[in-house]
Design a protein around this motif. Structure first.
Motif, PDB file in Angstrom:
ATOM      1  N   THR A  51       0.830  -1.203   0.000  1.00  0.00           N
ATOM      2  CA  THR A  51       0.000   0.000   0.000  1.00  0.00           C
ATOM      3  C   THR A  51       0.864   1.253   0.000  1.00  0.00           C
ATOM      4  OG1 THR A  51      -1.756  -1.166   1.164  1.00  0.00           O
ATOM      5  CG2 THR A  51      -1.846   1.204   1.234  1.00  0.00           C
ATOM      6  N   LEU A  52       2.030   1.192   0.594  1.00  0.00           N
ATOM      7  CA  LEU A  52       2.920   2.352   0.610  1.00  0.00           C
ATOM      8  C   LEU A  52       3.527   2.604  -0.771  1.00  0.00           C
ATOM      9  CD1 LEU A  52       4.009   4.526   2.498  1.00  0.00           C
ATOM     10  CD2 LEU A  52       5.956   3.032   2.938  1.00  0.00           C
ATOM     11  N   LEU A  53       3.848   1.538  -1.496  1.00  0.00           N
ATOM     12  CA  LEU A  53       4.478   1.653  -2.816  1.00  0.00           C
ATOM     13  C   LEU A  53       3.783   0.718  -3.812  1.00  0.00           C
ATOM     14  CD1 LEU A  53       8.162   1.521  -1.552  1.00  0.00           C
ATOM     15  CD2 LEU A  53       6.905   3.565  -2.235  1.00  0.00           C
ATOM     16  N   PRO A  54       2.571   1.056  -4.267  1.00  0.00           N
ATOM     17  CA  PRO A  54       1.822   0.113  -5.099  1.00  0.00           C
ATOM     18  C   PRO A  54       2.217   0.089  -6.575  1.00  0.00           C
ATOM     19  CG  PRO A  54       0.518   2.058  -4.769  1.00  0.00           C
ATOM     20  CD  PRO A  54       1.783   2.233  -3.947  1.00  0.00           C
ATOM     21  N   PHE A  55       2.815   1.152  -7.064  1.00  0.00           N
ATOM     22  CA  PHE A  55       3.122   1.196  -8.495  1.00  0.00           C
ATOM     23  C   PHE A  55       4.430   0.469  -8.765  1.00  0.00           C
ATOM     24  CE2 PHE A  55       0.364   4.798  -7.644  1.00  0.00           C
ATOM     25  CZ  PHE A  55      -0.621   4.577  -8.589  1.00  0.00           C
ATOM     26  N   GLY A  56       4.398  -0.417  -9.754  1.00  0.00           N
ATOM     27  CA  GLY A  56       5.558  -1.240 -10.075  1.00  0.00           C
ATOM     28  C   GLY A  56       5.468  -2.628  -9.485  1.00  0.00           C
ATOM     29  N   SER A  57       4.391  -2.926  -8.776  1.00  0.00           N
ATOM     30  CA  SER A  57       4.168  -4.275  -8.247  1.00  0.00           C
ATOM     31  C   SER A  57       2.669  -4.557  -8.244  1.00  0.00           C
ATOM     32  CB  SER A  57       4.763  -4.414  -6.841  1.00  0.00           C
ATOM     33  OG  SER A  57       4.241  -3.435  -5.984  1.00  0.00           O
ATOM     34  N   ARG A  58       2.324  -5.820  -8.016  1.00  0.00           N
ATOM     35  CA  ARG A  58       0.915  -6.195  -7.979  1.00  0.00           C
ATOM     36  C   ARG A  58       0.718  -7.369  -7.041  1.00  0.00           C
ATOM     37  NH1 ARG A  58      -0.311 -10.213 -12.496  1.00  0.00           N
ATOM     38  NH2 ARG A  58       1.753 -10.931 -13.040  1.00  0.00           N
TER      39      ARG A  58
END
Length: 134
Positions: A51-58
Motif C-alpha cells: 500500500t505504501l508503494l503500489p506502483f511497479g508491483s501487484r
C-alpha cells in the motif's frame, strides 16, 4: 523500479497512500499483539508495504506463483479471510473506498483512485496473496 513508477509512488504517498499504509500497519500490530492473529499480522504487514508503494508491483494469488496449494490458499485460508473480513477487512476497504472517491473527483487523481479500488478488494480478502513485481 522504473522512473515512472517511482514518480507515481512519490505522488501516491503525498496524496493518501501514507495514511492507508498506516492503517494496514495498525491492523498488523493489533493482530500481532493478540498472538492468535499472527497469520493475519504477516499478511497485513506485507500489504502495508504494498500500500505504501503500489506502483511497479501487484498482488496475485500465491497459488498462481508457486503452483502449489498451502494453508493460505486452501480451505483454512478461506476461513482466515472470513475472520479477517469481520475483524479488520471491512474498515480498511472502507478507508480505501472513501479515499478513492475523494481522489476520483479530479482527473489527475483517477489513477490513484483506481489503485485504491484494487487495494479495497485486497483488504477484503488478503490471506493467500503475494506481492510480485509488475
Amino acid at each position: 523500479m522504473t522512473p515512472v513508477s517511482m514518480l507515481l509512488n512519490i505522488l501516491w504517498i503525498l496524496i493518501g497512500g501514507a495514511w492507508m499504509a498506516a492503517g494496514w500497519l495498525i491492523a498488523a500490530v493489533i493482530m500481532a499483539i493478540t498472538i492468535v492473529g499472527l497469520p493475519w499480522a504477516r499478511a497485513a504487514f506485507n500489504i502495508a508495504v504494498y500500500t505504501l508503494l503500489p506502483f511497479g508491483s501487484r498482488a496475485v494469488n500465491r497459488y498462481d506463483v508457486t503452483g502449489m496449494e498451502d494453508i493460505g490458499t486452501g480451505p483454512l485460508g478461506v476461513i482466515g479471510n472470513i475472520i479477517w473480513f469481520v475483524l479488520a477487512g471491512w474498515w480498511l476497504a472502507l478507508g480505501h473506498l472513501l479515499t478513492a472517491l475523494a481522489l476520483a473527483i479530479t482527473i489527475i487523481g483517477i489513477p490513484f483512485a483506481w489503485a485504491h479500488l484494487k487495494l479495497a478488494g485486497i483488504a477484503l480478502w488478503p490471506i493467500g496473496k503475494v506481492i510480485v513485481p509488475a
